[in-house]
Design a protein around this motif. Structure first.
Motif, PDB file in Angstrom:
ATOM      1  N   ARG A  34     -18.104  10.214 -12.686  1.00 45.10           N
ATOM      2  CA  ARG A  34     -17.830   8.852 -13.143  1.00 45.10           C
ATOM      3  C   ARG A  34     -17.122   8.011 -12.087  1.00 45.10           C
ATOM      4  NH1 ARG A  34     -14.682   9.694 -18.029  1.00 45.10           N
ATOM      5  NH2 ARG A  34     -15.658  11.669 -18.506  1.00 45.10           N
ATOM      6  N   MET A  35     -16.359   8.691 -11.225  1.00 41.51           N
ATOM      7  CA  MET A  35     -15.624   7.956 -10.194  1.00 41.51           C
ATOM      8  C   MET A  35     -16.542   7.475  -9.076  1.00 41.51           C
ATOM      9  SD  MET A  35     -12.188  10.190  -9.929  1.00 41.51           S
ATOM     10  CE  MET A  35     -11.118   8.934  -9.270  1.00 41.51           C
ATOM     11  N   GLY A  36     -17.718   8.070  -8.922  1.00 41.72           N
ATOM     12  CA  GLY A  36     -18.663   7.658  -7.900  1.00 41.72           C
ATOM     13  C   GLY A  36     -18.278   8.188  -6.530  1.00 41.72           C
ATOM     14  N   GLU A  37     -19.016   7.769  -5.520  1.00 41.18           N
ATOM     15  CA  GLU A  37     -18.806   8.267  -4.166  1.00 41.18           C
ATOM     16  C   GLU A  37     -17.807   7.431  -3.366  1.00 41.18           C
ATOM     17  OE1 GLU A  37     -22.444   8.790  -2.104  1.00 41.18           O
ATOM     18  OE2 GLU A  37     -23.345   9.974  -3.697  1.00 41.18           O
ATOM     19  N   ARG A  38     -17.580   6.221  -3.790  1.00 44.17           N
ATOM     20  CA  ARG A  38     -16.707   5.315  -3.038  1.00 44.17           C
ATOM     21  C   ARG A  38     -15.403   5.066  -3.787  1.00 44.17           C
ATOM     22  NH1 ARG A  38     -20.838   0.637  -0.972  1.00 44.17           N
ATOM     23  NH2 ARG A  38     -22.332   2.058  -0.038  1.00 44.17           N
ATOM     24  N   GLN A  52      -5.701  10.971  -4.602  1.00 44.83           N
ATOM     25  CA  GLN A  52      -4.913  12.063  -5.173  1.00 44.83           C
ATOM     26  C   GLN A  52      -5.531  12.568  -6.478  1.00 44.83           C
ATOM     27  OE1 GLN A  52      -1.034  10.274  -5.346  1.00 44.83           O
ATOM     28  NE2 GLN A  52      -0.442  11.075  -3.345  1.00 44.83           N
ATOM     29  N   ILE A  53      -6.068  11.669  -7.266  1.00 41.71           N
ATOM     30  CA  ILE A  53      -6.733  12.068  -8.509  1.00 41.71           C
ATOM     31  C   ILE A  53      -7.966  12.898  -8.193  1.00 41.71           C
ATOM     32  CG2 ILE A  53      -8.078  11.189 -10.477  1.00 41.71           C
ATOM     33  CD1 ILE A  53      -6.055   8.827 -10.533  1.00 41.71           C
ATOM     34  N   ARG A  54      -8.738  12.461  -7.191  1.00 39.07           N
ATOM     35  CA  ARG A  54      -9.923  13.237  -6.794  1.00 39.07           C
ATOM     36  C   ARG A  54      -9.534  14.620  -6.308  1.00 39.07           C
ATOM     37  NH1 ARG A  54     -14.713   9.867  -5.325  1.00 39.07           N
ATOM     38  NH2 ARG A  54     -14.225   7.797  -6.054  1.00 39.07           N
ATOM     39  N   CYS A  55      -8.448  14.710  -5.561  1.00 38.44           N
ATOM     40  CA  CYS A  55      -7.979  16.018  -5.083  1.00 38.44           C
ATOM     41  C   CYS A  55      -7.563  16.906  -6.248  1.00 38.44           C
ATOM     42  CB  CYS A  55      -6.815  15.849  -4.111  1.00 38.44           C
ATOM     43  SG  CYS A  55      -7.301  15.168  -2.524  1.00 38.44           S
ATOM     44  N   ALA A  56      -6.915  16.319  -7.234  1.00 40.85           N
ATOM     45  CA  ALA A  56      -6.508  17.097  -8.410  1.00 40.85           C
ATOM     46  C   ALA A  56      -7.727  17.631  -9.153  1.00 40.85           C
ATOM     47  CB  ALA A  56      -5.652  16.238  -9.338  1.00 40.85           C
TER      48      ALA A  56
END
Length: 73
Positions: A34-38, A52-56
């Protein structure tokens, strides 16, 4: 599967079969997709929070994918 559910009950079957772990992995994957690539945030501070959210989320994938090892003494 239906016999096991009938015999154990749905809650115990889910725990026994690892259903919850699969469900957690699917939920984490859908969040990442849902967050997409960018990066969507424009403000640099919010971009940092987004990374940081993506890393989590990726750390959650790693934790779910690691096998449970049992060491024997």
């Amino acid at each position: 599967m239906l016999r096991a559910i009938k015999r154990l009950g749905r809650r115990l079957w889910k725990r026994w079969s690892g259903y919850h772990r699969r469900s957690l992995a699917e939920t984490a994957m859908s969040r990442l997709k849902r967050m997409g690539e960018r990066l969507s945030a424009r403000d640099p501070a919010r971009q940092v929070a987004e990374v940081q959210i993506r890393c989590a989320i990726l750390n959650t994938f790693n934790a779910l994918g690691m096998p449970d090892t049992i060491t024997r003494a």
